[in-house]
Write an enzyme that holds these catalytic residues in place. Structure first.
Site, PDB file in Angstrom:
ATOM      1  N   VAL A   1     -19.675 -26.055  13.036  1.00 54.95           N
ATOM      2  CA  VAL A   1     -20.186 -25.673  14.359  1.00 54.95           C
ATOM      3  C   VAL A   1     -21.599 -26.214  14.569  1.00 54.95           C
ATOM      4  O   VAL A   1     -21.921 -26.740  15.637  1.00 54.95           O
ATOM      5  CB  VAL A   1     -20.186 -24.140  14.549  1.00 54.95           C
ATOM      6  CG1 VAL A   1     -20.615 -23.789  15.963  1.00 54.95           C
ATOM      7  CG2 VAL A   1     -18.826 -23.554  14.266  1.00 54.95           C
TER       8      VAL A   1
ATOM      9  N   ARG B   1     -30.197 -28.334   2.889  1.00 59.41           N
ATOM     10  CA  ARG B   1     -30.303 -27.331   1.827  1.00 59.41           C
ATOM     11  C   ARG B   1     -31.395 -27.652   0.802  1.00 59.41           C
ATOM     12  O   ARG B   1     -32.025 -26.757   0.246  1.00 59.41           O
ATOM     13  CB  ARG B   1     -28.950 -27.275   1.112  1.00 59.41           C
ATOM     14  CG  ARG B   1     -28.577 -25.920   0.612  1.00 59.41           C
ATOM     15  CD  ARG B   1     -27.133 -25.917   0.193  1.00 59.41           C
ATOM     16  NE  ARG B   1     -26.263 -25.709   1.343  1.00 59.41           N
ATOM     17  CZ  ARG B   1     -25.120 -25.036   1.293  1.00 59.41           C
ATOM     18  NH1 ARG B   1     -24.702 -24.533   0.159  1.00 59.41           N
ATOM     19  NH2 ARG B   1     -24.382 -24.881   2.371  1.00 59.41           N
TER      20      ARG B   1
ATOM     21  N   SER C   1     -17.919 -13.775  14.218  1.00 62.33           N
ATOM     22  CA  SER C   1     -16.509 -14.083  13.968  1.00 62.33           C
ATOM     23  C   SER C   1     -15.648 -12.993  14.579  1.00 62.33           C
ATOM     24  O   SER C   1     -16.068 -11.843  14.680  1.00 62.33           O
ATOM     25  CB  SER C   1     -16.287 -14.120  12.458  1.00 62.33           C
ATOM     26  OG  SER C   1     -14.928 -13.939  12.163  1.00 62.33           O
TER      27      SER C   1
ATOM     28  N   TYR D   1     -17.115 -10.085   4.417  1.00 58.03           N
ATOM     29  CA  TYR D   1     -17.620 -11.073   5.376  1.00 58.03           C
ATOM     30  C   TYR D   1     -17.830 -10.423   6.748  1.00 58.03           C
ATOM     31  O   TYR D   1     -18.861 -10.617   7.401  1.00 58.03           O
ATOM     32  CB  TYR D   1     -16.599 -12.217   5.468  1.00 58.03           C
ATOM     33  CG  TYR D   1     -16.901 -13.263   6.503  1.00 58.03           C
ATOM     34  CD1 TYR D   1     -17.870 -14.237   6.280  1.00 58.03           C
ATOM     35  CD2 TYR D   1     -16.197 -13.299   7.709  1.00 58.03           C
ATOM     36  CE1 TYR D   1     -18.130 -15.206   7.232  1.00 58.03           C
ATOM     37  CE2 TYR D   1     -16.458 -14.268   8.664  1.00 58.03           C
ATOM     38  CZ  TYR D   1     -17.419 -15.222   8.417  1.00 58.03           C
ATOM     39  OH  TYR D   1     -17.685 -16.184   9.371  1.00 58.03           O
TER      40      TYR D   1
ATOM     41  N   PRO E   1     -16.762 -16.161  17.829  1.00 62.09           N
ATOM     42  CA  PRO E   1     -15.670 -17.108  18.033  1.00 62.09           C
ATOM     43  C   PRO E   1     -14.367 -16.639  17.418  1.00 62.09           C
ATOM     44  O   PRO E   1     -14.353 -15.976  16.390  1.00 62.09           O
ATOM     45  CB  PRO E   1     -16.159 -18.375  17.337  1.00 62.09           C
ATOM     46  CG  PRO E   1     -17.157 -17.923  16.353  1.00 62.09           C
ATOM     47  CD  PRO E   1     -17.735 -16.645  16.846  1.00 62.09           C
TER      48      PRO E   1
ATOM     49  N   ASN F   1     -10.659 -18.161  15.740  1.00 59.63           N
ATOM     50  CA  ASN F   1     -10.518 -19.134  14.642  1.00 59.63           C
ATOM     51  C   ASN F   1     -10.843 -20.544  15.150  1.00 59.63           C
ATOM     52  O   ASN F   1     -10.229 -21.016  16.100  1.00 59.63           O
ATOM     53  CB  ASN F   1      -9.081 -19.114  14.098  1.00 59.63           C
ATOM     54  CG  ASN F   1      -8.784 -17.820  13.353  1.00 59.63           C
ATOM     55  OD1 ASN F   1      -9.244 -16.756  13.738  1.00 59.63           O
ATOM     56  ND2 ASN F   1      -8.016 -17.910  12.286  1.00 59.63           N
TER      57      ASN F   1
ATOM     58  N   HIS G   1      -9.547 -22.677   5.861  1.00 62.23           N
ATOM     59  CA  HIS G   1      -8.764 -21.940   6.854  1.00 62.23           C
ATOM     60  C   HIS G   1      -7.421 -22.657   7.074  1.00 62.23           C
ATOM     61  O   HIS G   1      -7.211 -23.773   6.608  1.00 62.23           O
ATOM     62  CB  HIS G   1      -9.538 -21.833   8.170  1.00 62.23           C
ATOM     63  CG  HIS G   1     -10.638 -20.836   8.101  1.00 62.23           C
ATOM     64  ND1 HIS G   1     -11.969 -21.188   8.030  1.00 62.23           N
ATOM     65  CD2 HIS G   1     -10.618 -19.477   8.076  1.00 62.23           C
ATOM     66  CE1 HIS G   1     -12.697 -20.090   7.966  1.00 62.23           C
ATOM     67  NE2 HIS G   1     -11.911 -19.043   7.999  1.00 62.23           N
TER      68      HIS G   1
ATOM     69  N   ARG H   1      -2.112 -30.651   3.878  1.00 61.43           N
ATOM     70  CA  ARG H   1      -0.808 -30.524   3.205  1.00 61.43           C
ATOM     71  C   ARG H   1       0.264 -31.360   3.919  1.00 61.43           C
ATOM     72  O   ARG H   1       1.058 -32.045   3.299  1.00 61.43           O
ATOM     73  CB  ARG H   1      -0.406 -29.047   3.167  1.00 61.43           C
ATOM     74  CG  ARG H   1       0.480 -28.708   1.978  1.00 61.43           C
ATOM     75  CD  ARG H   1       0.678 -27.209   1.832  1.00 61.43           C
ATOM     76  NE  ARG H   1      -0.564 -26.500   1.606  1.00 61.43           N
ATOM     77  CZ  ARG H   1      -0.800 -25.236   1.994  1.00 61.43           C
ATOM     78  NH1 ARG H   1       0.127 -24.553   2.639  1.00 61.43           N
ATOM     79  NH2 ARG H   1      -1.955 -24.657   1.740  1.00 61.43           N
TER      80      ARG H   1
ATOM     81  N   TRP I   1       1.720 -20.646   3.857  1.00 62.64           N
ATOM     82  CA  TRP I   1       1.524 -19.298   3.290  1.00 62.64           C
ATOM     83  C   TRP I   1       1.951 -18.215   4.281  1.00 62.64           C
ATOM     84  O   TRP I   1       1.764 -18.361   5.498  1.00 62.64           O
ATOM     85  CB  TRP I   1       0.055 -19.059   2.976  1.00 62.64           C
ATOM     86  CG  TRP I   1      -0.525 -19.949   1.919  1.00 62.64           C
ATOM     87  CD1 TRP I   1       0.139 -20.862   1.134  1.00 62.64           C
ATOM     88  CD2 TRP I   1      -1.897 -20.012   1.542  1.00 62.64           C
ATOM     89  NE1 TRP I   1      -0.752 -21.478   0.295  1.00 62.64           N
ATOM     90  CE2 TRP I   1      -2.004 -20.981   0.522  1.00 62.64           C
ATOM     91  CE3 TRP I   1      -3.053 -19.348   1.953  1.00 62.64           C
ATOM     92  CZ2 TRP I   1      -3.221 -21.297  -0.088  1.00 62.64           C
ATOM     93  CZ3 TRP I   1      -4.269 -19.655   1.350  1.00 62.64           C
ATOM     94  CH2 TRP I   1      -4.344 -20.620   0.339  1.00 62.64           C
TER      95      TRP I   1
ATOM     96  N   ARG J   1      -2.453 -16.141  15.860  1.00 64.62           N
ATOM     97  CA  ARG J   1      -3.864 -16.525  15.864  1.00 64.62           C
ATOM     98  C   ARG J   1      -4.164 -17.343  17.111  1.00 64.62           C
ATOM     99  O   ARG J   1      -3.295 -18.043  17.648  1.00 64.62           O
ATOM    100  CB  ARG J   1      -4.208 -17.384  14.633  1.00 64.62           C
ATOM    101  CG  ARG J   1      -4.134 -16.666  13.301  1.00 64.62           C
ATOM    102  CD  ARG J   1      -5.244 -15.654  13.121  1.00 64.62           C
ATOM    103  NE  ARG J   1      -5.221 -15.058  11.789  1.00 64.62           N
ATOM    104  CZ  ARG J   1      -4.457 -14.003  11.439  1.00 64.62           C
ATOM    105  NH1 ARG J   1      -3.644 -13.443  12.325  1.00 64.62           N
ATOM    106  NH2 ARG J   1      -4.500 -13.529  10.211  1.00 64.62           N
TER     107      ARG J   1
HETATM  108  P1  GDP Z   1      -7.645 -15.485   8.917  1.00 64.83           P
HETATM  109  O1  GDP Z   1      -7.455 -15.703  10.392  1.00 64.83           O
HETATM  110  O2  GDP Z   1      -8.936 -14.826   8.600  1.00 64.83           O
HETATM  111  O3  GDP Z   1      -6.466 -14.772   8.313  1.00 64.83           O
HETATM  112  O4  GDP Z   1      -7.807 -16.926   8.275  1.00 64.83           O
HETATM  113  P2  GDP Z   1      -6.899 -18.116   7.713  1.00 64.83           P
HETATM  114  O5  GDP Z   1      -7.123 -19.300   8.559  1.00 64.83           O
HETATM  115  O6  GDP Z   1      -7.220 -18.276   6.254  1.00 64.83           O
HETATM  116  O7  GDP Z   1      -5.371 -17.655   7.800  1.00 64.83           O
HETATM  117  C1  GDP Z   1      -4.689 -17.514   9.009  1.00 64.83           C
HETATM  118  C2  GDP Z   1      -3.216 -17.280   8.748  1.00 64.83           C
HETATM  119  O8  GDP Z   1      -2.615 -18.512   8.310  1.00 64.83           O
HETATM  120  C3  GDP Z   1      -2.880 -16.244   7.680  1.00 64.83           C
HETATM  121  O9  GDP Z   1      -1.751 -15.501   8.109  1.00 64.83           O
HETATM  122  C4  GDP Z   1      -2.504 -17.114   6.480  1.00 64.83           C
HETATM  123  O10 GDP Z   1      -1.613 -16.479   5.574  1.00 64.83           O
HETATM  124  C5  GDP Z   1      -1.799 -18.278   7.176  1.00 64.83           C
HETATM  125  N1  GDP Z   1      -1.709 -19.506   6.367  1.00 64.83           N
HETATM  126  C6  GDP Z   1      -0.579 -20.243   6.196  1.00 64.83           C
HETATM  127  N2  GDP Z   1      -0.800 -21.273   5.366  1.00 64.83           N
HETATM  128  C7  GDP Z   1      -2.125 -21.215   5.027  1.00 64.83           C
HETATM  129  C8  GDP Z   1      -2.942 -22.032   4.192  1.00 64.83           C
HETATM  130  O11 GDP Z   1      -2.519 -23.009   3.582  1.00 64.83           O
HETATM  131  N3  GDP Z   1      -4.269 -21.679   4.109  1.00 64.83           N
HETATM  132  C9  GDP Z   1      -4.761 -20.599   4.778  1.00 64.83           C
HETATM  133  N4  GDP Z   1      -6.083 -20.326   4.666  1.00 64.83           N
HETATM  134  N5  GDP Z   1      -4.010 -19.799   5.544  1.00 64.83           N
HETATM  135  C10 GDP Z   1      -2.700 -20.102   5.671  1.00 64.83           C
END
Ligand code: GDP
Length: 321
Positions: free
Chosen positions: A15, A36, A107, A136, A163, A165, A179, A187, A202, A209
């Site tokens: 940002v 830094r 956040s 956090y 903000p 995500n 994130h 990936r 995951w 979101r």
């Molecule tokens: P959150 O909004 O604080 O939960 O931040 P994240 O961006 O880490 O995760 C958002 C959602 O994406 C969660 O439901 C995670 O389980 C899902 N997710 C799916 N695949 C991934 C991955 O490879 N990395 C992360 N960080 N989240 C993932």
């Protein structure tokens, strides 16, 4: 015309660097940045000396220790300690040395896990936080309260933007600690290059979101910082310092992954690993206050992912992990 002297803390981050890109086109702004090695924001004395010697007019507090669900779960001590220290050092020293205008970046995870959707600014402190990122979130809530306290006691003009995500160029593309958007971009890209038939995402794919492209976030931050007091306070409660920033539109993680596959050109299948945490079920911002203040996003998810992927392709060789 005297230029205003603007300090962007965290100018190398996603940002902060976007704010710099936009402010560097302005001829009424003199930018001040320190990396830094020049200024450790965790060092109270160093930060105070910095403010004592630079005659700063405005601060964008975009420096933060950030990470995705796995990083927050694994390193809770660093997430609470580093964020609290940077906020305390910068906000207190800015005040001590007469800085009247400051914008703190928070956040959406400050809101309760089960807050009514879309989440309004008034949902703050009305329920339990999501456990995976509570440390956090507590640090970010403290930042809002620091701003409000200096406004209330000393008449400062310290505002906060919350903000949703974010994603975009200069994000952290670490496979585990990032994130969801940068993690999946990497990936899916690697799966395409390696001709893999499957990508694993995951969680269950059902959490919802809202995603905002970083250049939109930078524009919204500058917009909120530069609103007149009268306009700003017409939309916030007296002394309230935080305003939501988002698109007001959300989607499931599955839908986002499908858009990602399309942007990257991955033709295989997408499956879900439900042994990984989902986090909060839904995080959609109510952005009506920001709309009343005259700002709306311009980049949709597919457009933002396309720009981010272009940047990823040009910069992937410089990633450290
Ligand atoms: P959150 O909004 O604080 O939960 O931040 P994240 O961006 O880490 O995760 C958002 C959602 O994406 C969660 O439901 C995670 O389980 C899902 N997710 C799916 N695949 C991934 C991955 O490879 N990395 C992360 N960080 N989240 C993932």
């Amino acid at each position: 015309m005297k230029k205003k002297r603007v300090f962007v803390a965290g100018h190398k981050g996603m940002v902060g660097s976007a704010i710099i890109r936009q402010l560097s086109c302005r001829n009424d702004v003199e930018l001040i940045v320190k990396d830094r090695t020049e200024l450790d924001l965790l060092d109270q004395k160093a930060v105070d000396t910095f403010f004592a010697v630079h005659d700063i007019d405005e601060v964008y507090l975009a420096a933060a220790k950030v990470g995705g669900i796995h990083a927050n779960n694994t390193f809770p001590a660093e997430f609470i300690y580093e964020n609290l220290m940077m906020e305390c050092n910068i906000i207190h020293s800015a005040h001590r040395h007469g800085v009247q205008n400051l914008l703190f970046l928070g956040s959406s995870c400050i809101y309760p896990k089960l807050a009514d959707q879309p989440m309004t600014e008034t949902a703050l402190l009305t329920g339990e936080l999501e456990s995976t990122n509570e440390p956090y979130a507590i640090a970010k809530i403290a930042g809002i309260k620091l701003c409000e306290s200096y406004n209330r006691q000393y008449g400062r003009n310290y505002r906060s933007v919350m903000p949703t995500n974010l994603y975009g160029m200069n994000d952290n593309f670490h496979p585990d600690n990032s994130h969801v958007i940068p993690a999946l971009m990497r990936r899916f890209h690697e799966a395409k290059v390696n001709k893999d038939s499957e990508v694993i995402v995951w969680g269950t794919g059902t959490p919802m979101r809202e995603f905002l492209y970083v250049d939109d976030m930078a524009a919204a931050s500058i917009h909120v910082m530069e609103l007149s007091d009268d306009t700003y306070h017409s939309c916030t409660q007296p002394m309230l310092s935080h305003i939501n920033v988002g698109t007001g539109v959300d989607c499931t993680i599955r839908e986002m992954a499908e858009t990602m596959a399309k942007v990257i050109g991955f033709k295989g299948s997408v499956s879900f690993d439900s042994t990984k945490p989902d986090g909060t079920p839904r995080k959609l911002m109510d952005v009506s206050r920001l709309a009343d203040l005259g700002w709306m996003f311009t980049t949709d998810l597919e457009g933002g992912l396309t720009k981010t992927y272009q940047w990823f392709l040009e910069n992937q060789n410089s990633f450290r992990n």
